[in-house]
Design an enzyme around this catalytic site. Structure first.
Site, PDB file in Angstrom:
ATOM      1  N   THR A  58       0.817  -1.219   0.000  1.00 45.18           N
ATOM      2  CA  THR A  58       0.000   0.000   0.000  1.00 45.18           C
ATOM      3  C   THR A  58       0.850   1.269   0.000  1.00 45.18           C
ATOM      4  O   THR A  58       0.316   2.370   0.068  1.00 45.18           O
ATOM      5  CB  THR A  58      -0.949   0.009   1.219  1.00 45.18           C
ATOM      6  OG1 THR A  58      -0.198  -0.294   2.402  1.00 45.18           O
ATOM      7  CG2 THR A  58      -2.043  -1.013   1.052  1.00 45.18           C
ATOM      8  N   GLY A  59       2.161   1.126  -0.023  1.00 39.45           N
ATOM      9  CA  GLY A  59       3.030   2.289  -0.195  1.00 39.45           C
ATOM     10  C   GLY A  59       3.496   2.937   1.084  1.00 39.45           C
ATOM     11  O   GLY A  59       3.780   4.136   1.105  1.00 39.45           O
ATOM     12  N   LYS A  60       3.614   2.164   2.163  1.00 37.82           N
ATOM     13  CA  LYS A  60       4.023   2.761   3.451  1.00 37.82           C
ATOM     14  C   LYS A  60       5.454   3.304   3.370  1.00 37.82           C
ATOM     15  O   LYS A  60       5.733   4.406   3.855  1.00 37.82           O
ATOM     16  CB  LYS A  60       3.907   1.706   4.561  1.00 37.82           C
ATOM     17  CG  LYS A  60       2.486   1.194   4.786  1.00 37.82           C
ATOM     18  CD  LYS A  60       2.402   0.223   5.933  1.00 37.82           C
ATOM     19  CE  LYS A  60       3.097  -1.095   5.632  1.00 37.82           C
ATOM     20  NZ  LYS A  60       2.500  -1.828   4.512  1.00 37.82           N
ATOM     21  N   SER A  71     -15.187 -11.822  13.272  1.00 35.99           N
ATOM     22  CA  SER A  71     -16.108 -11.110  12.380  1.00 35.99           C
ATOM     23  C   SER A  71     -17.087 -12.028  11.663  1.00 35.99           C
ATOM     24  O   SER A  71     -17.867 -11.554  10.847  1.00 35.99           O
ATOM     25  CB  SER A  71     -15.313 -10.318  11.341  1.00 35.99           C
ATOM     26  OG  SER A  71     -14.583 -11.192  10.506  1.00 35.99           O
ATOM     27  N   LYS A 111     -13.815  -4.967   3.336  1.00 31.89           N
ATOM     28  CA  LYS A 111     -14.944  -5.907   3.208  1.00 31.89           C
ATOM     29  C   LYS A 111     -16.018  -5.368   2.271  1.00 31.89           C
ATOM     30  O   LYS A 111     -16.586  -6.114   1.458  1.00 31.89           O
ATOM     31  CB  LYS A 111     -15.520  -6.185   4.590  1.00 31.89           C
ATOM     32  CG  LYS A 111     -14.579  -6.967   5.494  1.00 31.89           C
ATOM     33  CD  LYS A 111     -15.138  -7.136   6.891  1.00 31.89           C
ATOM     34  CE  LYS A 111     -14.157  -7.906   7.793  1.00 31.89           C
ATOM     35  NZ  LYS A 111     -14.666  -8.068   9.164  1.00 31.89           N
TER      36      LYS A 111
END
Length: 776
Positions: free
Chosen positions: A362-364, A681, A724
């Site tokens: 995600t590009g951290k 969940s 989700k």
């Protein structure tokens, strides 16, 4: 006793003196350049040669008034006048007696003053007191003369032979080498007792000053002698080392010393360096130990003790730099700009410990580089993945063979400044064993109250980390110890939407891959349909790492075609995409066409983003056994047990026979069992599937759900909701059931995520069943 006499008032030519004071009985030269002072001398020489000499308070005043002069002066007789060059004259005068300045007239050709003699009664002690004072003064004067003063021995003998107290006081006063201010103090002391007290104090002070000066001169001489001796020995040693071939080591020592002299560092650091250089000189003959000390000296010299880079102070420039490198991520950008604003407002500000949390790709790390670029900071990356030894953070003690500084100290050395941006990559993947606890070592590094004096075992001297901007990255905060987590400010970087991936691919990934593979923009185009197909069928991830990899494959294929077939331009479309990437690897689990009994669509968060899970339940005649398959984790197993307990408690509401659970077996299965699944969940999903299988009521195929269940049927909140919902949207689900307590999370989401979805909020299991079970 006190003897009083009537004052005698006289009007005399007056000479204001600058930087000179004349005492009674003193014969002294002084130069005159002012016109009125020279006229006063001429007037006195034409009459009785008597003038009044009075000292100015400030030597810079050219036209003095009465306020600029001391009140007590001296009536003097001019003994000689000599004319000098440039219109000056030199006067030799002898002081006669003290006089008080009563009036001052500066209006004529020369200055005239009205002075009074004996205007202050003279205090004369009795004979016994005079004898005591005489002896005391001689003793003090002798002590003063013995301290190496400028008074000659002949003069000392003459003065000590005087038997009159008043004469002794006056003779010492006129022969002491004092400046004009102290001479004026003696002149102002008209009473003998006052003059005696002032003189004794001056002699005592001068004696003490001379004593201290002598001590200082002795120390200086000793130091000079020692330096001279050291120089001679050093030259001899240099000659010996040249004979032995060790002159290069001496030059290295001198280089270390010069670097230490020029080093901008705290005194403690420089003292340590000088001590280590001295040790290095003494053990040159021991190569192994000298190598250790050499490495230590070079490490201390290489650390940026007081060297800082200049941060960017332009908020607009910082915002533009962040926007240029990354699409979206508004919360991250806003937090960094807030930090910069605080730094500008407070000039200092506590550097925040930011932890970027999100799935891989995600590009951290690239976000951290962009932050460093926006703030104009040096970027240093420290990878913590798999680090098990505490010494990796704190450094090794120098007594060990192969000792070296910890990664934090090495990072500062690499940065070259004390205020870099330091990225602690994969902080959630550290571990602890018999070699120490990495998280405990990081506590000191990341605590703003402690990191201003962080001690590396190798460096030993405290390091100031308070100016370092720390940014940590993690995939999962569950594995980070709570005390360490408490030190950091969490910023979640969630999965990218398909639209965000399209923008990122267009604006960042494609230009990067084109440059990497030597292509021009005009040589390759990929249309939007092809990009959508790559994202949907060739990648399954939260970030864009695999997407960049697929774009790289296309660029390499294009480069090959251009060179082999001399093609000028390649267009990639959905129809010819398989020519570049082959057949698609992934298929989206679409929603079922018809409602089915015992099958419910659940939503799950995985390390590569969101996904849908089809939970299946079968009910068979048996002995009341309860089976769970699909490689489920402990949390999901507990959720299933909780669900069946809830169902048994409400069995009467759904007309379930009392002996049903003792005569039937229930089997819960989640397909794709090779993939481990866990997390709180899926409780309401499994409970809904079991009730559907037990009662025979079908479950709507266009509904997906997520949430945890309690024994009493309450629906508890869950995490990863953005991922989700994206998974539900991709699977063609039209309606999603989520816990009521997650309503704020949904309201914060963009229309891009929730658009086209009907999100309903559930408080209890009764609400879930009323929505999910098909109504006849």
């Amino acid at each position: 006793m006190r003897e009083s006499m009537e004052p005698v008032v006289r009007v005399l030519p007056t000479i204001p003196l600058r930087g000179v004071a004349v005492l009674p009985d003193m014969v002294r030269h002084f130069d005159i350049s002012r016109e009125k002072s020279m006229r006063a001398v001429e007037t006195a020489m034409l009459h009785d040669e008597i003038v009044f000499l009075v000292t100015q308070r400030d030597v810079k005043v050219l036209e003095p008034t009465m306020d600029d002069l001391y009140k007590i002066g001296t009536i003097a007789r001019i003994k000689q006048v000599v004319r000098l060059r440039q219109g000056r004259i030199r006067v030799l005068a002898e002081g006669l007696e003290r006089a008080e300045l009563l009036d001052f007239d500066n209006s004529g050709e020369y200055i005239r003053s009205e002075v009074g003699t004996f205007s202050i009664p003279q205090d004369v002690p009795d004979e016994i007191h005079q004898e005591a004072m005489l002896r005391e003064l001689k003793e003090i004067f002798s002590a003063y003369a013995m301290t190496g003063s400028k008074v000659s021995n002949e003069l000392v003998v003459q003065i000590l032979e005087i038997s009159s107290l008043e004469k002794l006081v006056d003779q010492i006063c006129i022969n002491l080498p004092l400046d004009y201010r102290r001479q004026q103090r003696l002149l102002t002391a008209v009473d003998l007792s006052d003059r005696y007290d002032v003189l004794c104090g001056m002699l005592a002070n001068e004696a003490e000053i001379q004593k201290i000066r002598s001590e200082l001169q002795a120390k200086v001489k000793e130091r000079i002698d020692k330096n001279q001796k050291d120089y001679i020995l050093r030259e001899q040693l240099r000659e010996i080392r040249e004979e032995l071939g060790e002159d290069s080591v001496e030059s290295e020592i001198q280089k270390f010393r010069d670097q230490t002299d020029a080093l901008k560092a705290p005194k403690e650091v420089k003292d340590t360096l000088y001590e280590e250089i001295r040790r290095f000189r003494n053990i040159i003959s021991n190569p192994s130990e000298s190598g250790v000390i050499r490495g230590y000296i070079e490490t201390l010299l290489g650390l940026p003790w007081n060297k800082m880079s200049k941060d960017n102070k332009d908020l607009k420039k910082a915002r533009a730099a962040l926007e240029e490198d990354h699409y979206g991520l508004e919360k991250v950008k806003e937090r960094i700009l807030e930090y910069l604003a605080v730094r500008l407002a407070t000039k200092k500000g506590e550097a925040p410990i930011v932890c970027l949390v999100g799935p891989p790709g995600t590009g951290k790390t690239s976000i951290s580089k962009s932050i460093a670029k926006a703030l104009n900071k040096t970027f240093v990356r420290i990878s913590l993945g798999g680090v098990r030894d505490e010494a990796e953070i704190r450094g090794h003690r120098r007594t060990y063979i192969g000792a070296m500084p910890g990664r934090i100290a090495q990072g500062l050395h690499q940065a070259g400044v004390r205020n870099p941006l330091m990225l602690l990559d994969e902080i959630d993947k550290t571990s602890s064993d018999y070699k120490g606890d990495i998280s405990s070592a990081l506590l000191e590094v990341l605590d703003p109250e402690e990191n201003s004096h962080f001690r590396d075992h190798y460096v030993e001297v405290p390091l100031d980390l308070s100016d370092v901007l720390f940014i940590a990255t993690a995939n999962d905060i569950q594995t980070i110890p709570k005390p360490l987590l408490d030190r950091m400010e969490l910023i979640e970087i969630n999965s990218y939407t398909e639209n965000e991936k399209i923008h990122i691919a267009r604006e960042h990934l494609m230009p990067k891959q084109l440059r990497s593979n030597g292509l021009k923009k005009t040589q390759l185009t990929i249309d939007d349909e092809a990009l959508h197909e790559i994202i949907g069928s060739y990648t399954r991830e939260a970030g864009v790492r695999s997407l960049e990899r697929q774009l790289g494959h296309i660029c390499r294929k294009t480069a090959l075609k251009i060179l082999e077939k001399n093609e000028k331009k390649i267009d990639v479309t959905k129809d010819n995409l398989t020519d570049f990437l082959g057949r698609g690897k992934y298929k989206v689990n679409k929603a079922n066409d018809e409602p089915e009994i015992g099958i419910v669509r659940g939503l799950a968060w995985t390390s590569v983003g969101g996904d849908t899970l089809e939970i299946e339940v079968n009910v068979m005649p048996g002995k009341g056994e309860f089976l769970l398959t699909g490689q489920l984790g402990d949390v999901m197993k507990e959720s299933a047990q909780t669900g069946i307990s809830f169902i048994r408690s409400v069995a009467g509401d759904y007309k379930i026979a009392d002996d049903f659970f003792s005569k039937h077996d229930i089997h819960i299965h989640i397909p794709e069992g090779a993939v481990p699944k866990d997390g709180p969940s899926a409780g309401i999903t499994m409970a809904t599937a079991m009730i559907s299988a037990i009662t025979g009521i079908p479950v709507r195929s266009d509904v997906a759900m997520t949430g945890e269940i309690t024994l009493r049927g309450r629906v508890l909140p869950i995490g990863g909701l953005k991922e989700k919902l994206l998974a539900a949207k991709k699977a063609g689900i039209m309606e999603v059931l989520v816990p009521e307590e997650n309503r704020p999370d949904v309201e914060e989401m963009d229309e891009e995520i929730t658009g086209g979805l009907t999100v309903k909020y559930m408080k209890t299991m009764t609400d879930v069943l009323s929505e999910a079970l098909r109504k006849n």
